[in-house]
Enzyme design. Structure first.
Site, PDB file in Angstrom:
ATOM      1  N   ASP A  76       0.927  -1.100  -0.023  1.00  0.00           N
ATOM      2  CA  ASP A  76      -0.103   0.029  -0.237  1.00  0.00           C
ATOM      3  C   ASP A  76       1.005   1.261  -0.130  1.00  0.00           C
ATOM      4  O   ASP A  76       1.948   1.387   0.830  1.00  0.00           O
ATOM      5  CB  ASP A  76      -1.102   0.036   1.174  1.00  0.00           C
ATOM      6  CG  ASP A  76      -1.912  -1.129   1.285  1.00  0.00           C
ATOM      7  OD1 ASP A  76      -2.026  -1.973   0.295  1.00  0.00           O
ATOM      8  OD2 ASP A  76      -2.576  -1.186   2.166  1.00  0.00           O
ATOM      9  N   HIS A 130       5.188  -7.466  -0.454  1.00  0.00           N
ATOM     10  CA  HIS A 130       5.062  -8.866  -1.354  1.00  0.00           C
ATOM     11  C   HIS A 130       5.651  -8.566  -2.694  1.00  0.00           C
ATOM     12  O   HIS A 130       5.920  -7.780  -3.187  1.00  0.00           O
ATOM     13  CB  HIS A 130       3.464  -8.698  -1.255  1.00  0.00           C
ATOM     14  CG  HIS A 130       2.747  -8.700  -0.232  1.00  0.00           C
ATOM     15  ND1 HIS A 130       2.243  -9.792   0.498  1.00  0.00           N
ATOM     16  CD2 HIS A 130       2.454  -7.722   0.545  1.00  0.00           C
ATOM     17  CE1 HIS A 130       1.701  -9.525   1.492  1.00  0.00           C
ATOM     18  NE2 HIS A 130       1.656  -8.334   1.850  1.00  0.00           N
ATOM     19  N   SER A 234       8.689   3.518   4.583  1.00  0.00           N
ATOM     20  CA  SER A 234       9.786   3.857   3.634  1.00  0.00           C
ATOM     21  C   SER A 234       9.586   3.530   2.262  1.00  0.00           C
ATOM     22  O   SER A 234       8.380   4.162   2.011  1.00  0.00           O
ATOM     23  CB  SER A 234      10.892   2.754   4.079  1.00  0.00           C
ATOM     24  OG  SER A 234      12.086   3.273   3.569  1.00  0.00           O
TER      25      SER A 234
END
Length: 264
Positions: A76, A130, A234
C-alpha cells in the site's frame, strides 16, 4: 545524533511493551494522528507494541491480480515517480536524478531501457511488502548507508538520496525470462527491514556494510507472497526489464493492484 542512531532508539521505543492501558493510548494516538484506516486489520488496542501496529498483518485477504503478464503493487503506497532508465539515470523526484548502477550494484548502462517505479509508504500505510510477480530470487544485496527521510521535502532537498540511504536489493528472474530488481530503501525511524527468506540480512547495524547473499538454488516466490516488512514507513523501488507501466505518478495504490505488465 545521526539518523541511524535516532532510528535505532525509535526502534527500541516502538518495540517496548508498555502497561496495557498506556499502550492502548499510544496506539490510539498514533492511529488518530496519521488517520490510519484499520478496516482490513485488527483493532488498535489489540497490538502489544507500537511496532506490532506498524507491522500489522492483514486480517482480510486482498484480491491479487492474477493475469500472467501483470506486475502488482507490492505494498500500500503512493507512486512518487516512474519512468524508463536512460543514460544510467532514474528519478528520485521530478528534476532530481541518481545513478542507477550505484543504487542497484550493477554495471553502468546495464539497466538502460528498464522501467522503474518508486512507491512511498507513509506512516499510515500497511508496512508489509509482497512479491510483485512470480520471482526466482538469485541474490540479495545489502548496502549500509544513511537513514534520511524519504518524504517529499527530503526527496527535493537531498541529492542521490536513494543511493545514500541504506537499502536491500533483491535480484530476481521472472517466468518471462526477464530481470527484476526489488529494492527496499531504509529511512528515518525504520528500525529494521525484515526479509522472511533470509534471517542473515541484518539492517541498520553497520553503516558502511556491503553484504551479498547468493542463492545457488534460487528462492522461488509467487506473486503476492509476503517477502517481509518495514518497521516504519519507507520506499520500495521496482526496476523491471521489458515491462510497461500502467500506473501514474501521485496515484495511491494498494497491494495486489496491477501497476505494470510484461512486454513492451
Amino acid at each position: 545524533m545521526n539518523t541511524n542512531a535516532i532510528s535505532r532508539l525509535f526502534g527500541k521505543f516502538a518495540s517496548h511493551s508498555f502497561p496495557r492501558w498506556f499502550q492502548r493510548i499510544i496506539n490510539r494516538v498514533y492511529v488518530r494522528i496519521f488517520a490510519i484506516d484499520l478496516s482490513d486489520f485488527a483493532p488498535a488496542e489489540s497490538y502489544p507494541t507500537l511496532n506490532a501496529l506498524f507491522t500489522r498483518k492483514l486480517a482480510c485477504q486482498r484480491k491479487v491480480d492474477s493475469s500472467k503478464d501483470s506486475l502488482i503493487s507490492p505494498s500500500d503506497s503512493l507512486i512518487t515517480e516512474q519512468g524508463v532508465v536512460a543514460s544510467n539515470l532514474a528519478l528520485q523526484i521530478k528534476g532530481m536524478s541518481y545513478p542507477i548502477d550505484e543504487f542497484l550494484g550493477i554495471q553502468a548502462g546495464e539497466a538502460d531501457g528498464f522501467s522503474y517505479i518508486n512507491l512511498y509508504l507513509s506512516p499510515s500505510d500497511y508496512h508489509r511488502y509482497h512479491a510483485p510477480c512470480d520471482m526466482e530470487i538469485i541474490e540479495a544485496r545489502y548496502f549500509g548507508g544513511e537513514l534520511l527521510p524519504v518524504n517529499f521535502p527530503s526527496l527535493r532537498k537531498n541529492s542521490n538520496l536513494f543511493v545514500r540511504n541504506e537499502r536491500v536489493v533483491l535480484v530476481a528472474n521472472t517466468p518471462h525470462n526477464t530481470r527484476i530488481y526489488f529494492v527496499a530503501v531504509g529511512a528515518l525511524n525504520v528500525g529494521k527491514m525484515i526479509f522472511h527468506f533470509d534471517s542473515r540480512i541484518n539492517t541498520n547495524a553497520t553503516p558502511n556494510a556491503r553484504d551479498i547473499y547468493t542463492y545457488d538454488t534460487p528462492i522461488s516466490v509467487k506473486k503476492g507472497d509476503e517477502l517481509g516488512h518495514f518497521q516504519m514507513g519507507s520506499t520500495i523501488v521496482l526496476v523491471m526489464q521489458d515491462s510497461s507501466l500502467e500506473s501514474s505518478v501521485d496515484q495511491k495504490v494498494r497491494f495486489g493492484e496491477r501497476i505494470a505488465h510484461f512486454g513492451v
